[in-house]
Write a protein that holds these residues in place. Structure first.
Motif, short mmCIF file in Angstrom:
data_model
loop_
_atom_site.label_atom_id
_atom_site.label_comp_id
_atom_site.label_asym_id
_atom_site.label_seq_id
_atom_site.Cartn_x
_atom_site.Cartn_y
_atom_site.Cartn_z
N GLY A 38 -60.94 -44.75 -3.29
CA GLY A 38 -59.50 -44.28 -3.81
C GLY A 38 -58.60 -45.32 -4.01
N GLY A 39 -58.60 -46.35 -3.54
CA GLY A 39 -57.49 -47.59 -3.61
C GLY A 39 -57.59 -48.52 -4.56
N GLY A 40 -57.15 -49.50 -4.49
CA GLY A 40 -56.93 -50.44 -5.52
C GLY A 40 -58.33 -51.33 -5.35
N TRP A 41 -58.72 -51.90 -4.01
CA TRP A 41 -60.07 -52.59 -4.14
C TRP A 41 -61.15 -51.85 -4.33
N ASP A 42 -61.13 -50.37 -4.07
CA ASP A 42 -62.15 -49.63 -4.59
C ASP A 42 -62.44 -49.47 -6.13
N THR A 43 -61.28 -49.18 -6.51
CA THR A 43 -61.08 -49.18 -8.31
C THR A 43 -61.70 -50.71 -8.79
N THR A 44 -61.12 -51.73 -8.31
CA THR A 44 -61.47 -53.04 -8.81
C THR A 44 -62.82 -53.37 -8.84
N GLY A 45 -63.50 -53.01 -7.43
CA GLY A 45 -64.77 -53.36 -7.31
C GLY A 45 -65.80 -52.49 -8.16
N ARG A 46 -65.50 -51.07 -8.38
CA ARG A 46 -66.40 -50.34 -9.12
C ARG A 46 -66.19 -50.50 -10.73
N ALA A 47 -64.91 -50.95 -11.05
CA ALA A 47 -64.75 -51.40 -12.43
C ALA A 47 -65.49 -52.89 -12.78
N LEU A 48 -65.61 -53.75 -11.51
CA LEU A 48 -66.14 -55.00 -12.14
C LEU A 48 -67.60 -54.94 -12.35
N GLY A 49 -68.07 -53.98 -11.13
CA GLY A 49 -69.74 -53.57 -11.05
C GLY A 49 -70.07 -53.11 -12.31
N LYS A 50 -69.48 -52.09 -12.83
CA LYS A 50 -69.70 -51.58 -14.02
C LYS A 50 -69.67 -52.47 -15.28
N ALA A 51 -68.71 -53.22 -15.14
CA ALA A 51 -68.63 -54.32 -16.21
C ALA A 51 -69.66 -55.36 -16.46
N MET A 52 -70.48 -55.75 -15.18
CA MET A 52 -71.31 -56.35 -14.92
C MET A 52 -72.57 -55.80 -15.54
N VAL A 53 -72.61 -54.54 -15.20
CA VAL A 53 -73.97 -54.03 -15.94
C VAL A 53 -73.89 -53.83 -17.40
N ASP A 54 -72.85 -53.44 -17.66
CA ASP A 54 -72.55 -53.40 -19.35
C ASP A 54 -72.85 -54.59 -19.89
N ALA A 55 -72.27 -55.56 -19.28
CA ALA A 55 -72.21 -57.06 -19.96
C ALA A 55 -73.55 -57.52 -19.55
#
Length: 319
Positions: A38-55
């Motif tokens: 629910g916090g900033g690190w969680d949001t950042t990590g999951r957004a980066l992970g999604k971007a890595m898979v998408d890219a």
């Protein structure tokens, strides 16, 4: 060249990261998020992970949340459990540096491997919707009258909002050691405390509170940036006559003991992700500012940040 020789050549190139990511073997990355959901690190990590898979910089990304002590608990688990793992990443940032300075944990960030800084964000201070206070000036007046009566809510001890609260106290003539700071293990807990009126004032990255500000459930009274944030009609602390400016950056580290080739491969994966449309969407959605830095420049940046934060925290009576 015979087929078996060709395949051996491909394998050798992949091992040193010389092949395009799409041509390398399947990569299953593990993302340590040293905070509760629910916090900033969680949001950042999951957004980066999604971007890595998408890219296509990774085939899959799994996540492990371990909150507490400004990220020190997650750091300890990462350092002790991921040695030599070239597929492991950990989210980190300014908050972790502050926590290490104040908490002096048994593990140190220097044991892990710097990969990249990826974003920067400024904090916002908010009041619960039913607060008797209306402005930051009201909060400061009460702080001067009775420092302990103002409960500041935010991330772990040593977080940027904790440091900002101490700096505000110092600038308005209040002993920073007298502030009543309530530390939470994750952004979700801090948000709940503010919405429930269990703290006087709360601080976090603007993106974490933006939906509640928009809904009128929180009232934003100040931001920690030098100028007002784009599209955000909230005064800066400097506008209010309080000479405080502090930013909250986030990045990722690799595991201890990885080779230079593994570090380069991880860095390439991160850089591929942050150039993607998926990451651009995450930046816009969360009001993050792109702040990409890698290699020796990132190493030096972290060292300089440690020195700067230690100086600020010492002046503010936090160390």
């Amino acid at each position: 060249m015979r087929r078996d020789e060709f395949l051996k050549s491909l394998a050798a190139l992949a091992a040193v990261g010389a092949l395009p990511l799409s041509a390398q073997a399947a990569t299953n990355l593990k993302m340590m998020i040293p905070a509760n959901p629910g916090g900033g690190w969680d949001t950042t990590g999951r957004a980066l992970g999604k971007a890595m898979v998408d890219a296509k910089a990774a085939d899959t990304v799994s996540y492990d949340n371990k909150g507490g002590a400004a990220g020190a608990l997650g750091l300890a688990q990462f350092v002790n459990g991921s040695k030599g793992d070239g597929n492991a990443l950990m989210v980190m940032g300014a908050v972790m540096l502050g926590g290490i300075i104040t908490g002096k944990p048994p593990v140190n960030l220097s044991q892990a491997t710097p990969i990249a800084r990826i974003t920067s964000e400024y904090n916002v201070f908010v009041l619960p919707a039913n607060s008797p206070f209306k402005t930051m000036a009201d909060v400061v007046a009460q702080l001067k009258k009775d420092p302990g009566s103002v409960k500041w809510g935010g991330g772990s001890r040593g977080s940027t909002e904790h440091i900002a609260a101490a700096m505000i106290a110092q600038k308005v003539g209040v002993d920073p050691s007298k502030i009543n700071y309530v530390a939470f293990r994750g952004g979700g807990e801090a948000t709940a405390a503010i919405l429930g009126g269990n703290v006087t004032i709360g601080g976090s990255g603007y993106s974490e509170f933006a939906p509640y500000i928009a809904d009128g459930k929180m009232k934003a009274v100040a931001v920690t940036s030098a100028q007002r944030l784009p599209g955000v009609n909230v005064p800066t602390l400097k506008e209010l006559g309080i000479d405080v400016e502090i930013g909250n950056w986030r990045g990722v580290y690799g595991a201890p003991g990885i080779s230079e080739e593994q570090r380069k491969a991880l860095t390439e994966r991160v850089l591929t992700a942050v150039k993607s449309a998926s990451w651009a969407e995450a930046l816009k959605k969360n009001d993050w500012t792109a702040a990409v830095l890698t290699g020796p420049a990132f190493d030096k940046f972290v060292d300089d940040e440690f020195a700067s934060l230690r100086a600020i925290m010492t002046r503010s009576g936090m160390v």
